[in-house]
Design a protein around this motif. Structure first.
Motif, mmCIF file in Angstrom:
data_model
loop_
_atom_site.group_PDB
_atom_site.id
_atom_site.type_symbol
_atom_site.label_atom_id
_atom_site.label_comp_id
_atom_site.label_asym_id
_atom_site.label_seq_id
_atom_site.Cartn_x
_atom_site.Cartn_y
_atom_site.Cartn_z
ATOM 1 N N ASP A 151 0.984 -1.178 0.083
ATOM 2 C CA ASP A 151 -0.018 0.057 -0.154
ATOM 3 C C ASP A 151 0.699 1.252 -0.214
ATOM 4 O O ASP A 151 0.530 2.300 -0.529
ATOM 5 C CB ASP A 151 -0.860 0.109 1.248
ATOM 6 N N SER A 155 0.713 4.027 -2.848
ATOM 7 C CA SER A 155 0.219 5.693 -2.607
ATOM 8 C C SER A 155 1.458 6.252 -3.072
ATOM 9 O O SER A 155 1.084 7.488 -3.655
ATOM 10 C CB SER A 155 0.006 5.699 -1.081
ATOM 11 N N LEU A 193 -7.363 4.031 -2.995
ATOM 12 C CA LEU A 193 -6.028 4.776 -2.647
ATOM 13 C C LEU A 193 -5.699 5.778 -3.829
ATOM 14 O O LEU A 193 -4.705 6.269 -3.838
ATOM 15 C CB LEU A 193 -5.155 3.509 -2.899
#
Length: 265
Positions: A151, A155, A193
């Motif tokens: 993640d 990002s 996201l």
């Protein structure tokens, strides 16, 4: 039209490529890299060059295997863009841009180095049309043992693309073509996201990806209420249900409605 579905097909299987062109995918990506065995790469390049010698009904990108693939493909009228695997430095993009003048480039970041240089890569040359992660290689490079471990790189690439003025990145492929529920959940997470759209490896994944990334009826209704309530000479305001609306919220609502226009909303 904003592309949401990008379908990978192996370059050494022309019959599969032809089917992909009528699959409903927004963009078809002919793969000369991981999907093609080493002893088939010369044939894959020749077959792809033959296909792209004429315009195609949908945009066709090619994920190259090596720099030597560029010269035979770059002048062809059927080639919409090149996808450059394993980019780690801005120099990688500048070299490719010189070899393929006038063609759009998409950089795939598949290592820690690539992620660290994401913004420099995104701004390396005006030919760059987008950046994205190659998550299989990145997962191996980082030693990540579960999906949430990616993640932060996800990002990072979303922020780098935005800072560079590029479209939101597309999600990397979901490898299990049978697990459509898992694909839908993964797309929902990717959308949260900041990703927009996803690469697929089988046509059955395309409708799931599109549904996941198109705004639902409630999102569209909420966006319409915001746009209707906002005026060009008004500052921040509150809707009757208590939602706060300012310029940033209005801009987001316009993006939602623009995307929803794909299905006539």
């Amino acid at each position: 039209m904003t592309p949401l579905t990008w379908l990978y097909v192996p370059g050494d299987r022309p019959e599969v490529v032809q089917k992909a062109l009528s699959s409903g995918a927004d963009i078809v990506i002919v793969d000369l890299e991981d999907a093609v065995a080493p002893h088939r790469k010369t044939y894959a390049l020749a077959a792809t060059a033959e296909l792209l010698s004429s315009p195609q009904p949908v945009p066709v990108h090619v994920r190259i295997h090596a720099e030597r693939d560029i010269a035979p493909l770059a002048p062809l009228p059927g080639l919409a863009a090149l996808r450059i695997p394993k980019v780690t430095h801005a120099t990688d993009i500048r070299v490719t841009a010189k070899l393929a003048p006038g063609k759009g480039l998409y950089a795939l970041l598949e290592s820690a180095g690539g992620v660290e240089h994401a913004y420099a890569i995104a701004t390396a040359d005006p030919a760059v049309r987008g950046i994205a992660l190659g998550e299989a290689d990145l997962r191996a490079d980082l030693g990540v043992r579960n999906d949430t471990g990616l993640d932060w790189p996800r990002s990072r690439v979303v922020v780098a693309a935005r800072a560079a003025g590029l479209p939101p990145p597309t999600q990397s492929v979901f490898p299990d073509i049978r697990d459509l529920d898992g694909l839908a959940a993964s797309c929902a997470h990717g959308r949260s996201l900041g990703f927009l759209g996803r690469a697929a490896i089988h046509p059955r994944q395309l409708p799931v990806i599109e549904r996941a990334y198109l705004p639902g009826p409630e999102e569209v209704e909420a966006a319409e209420e915001i746009v209707k309530a906002a005026t060009t000479d008004a500052g921040a305001l509150a809707l009757p249900d208590g939602r706060f609306v300012d310029a940033a919220v209005v801009a987001a609502a316009h993006r939602t409605l623009s995307l929803a226009g794909r299905d006539g909303a």
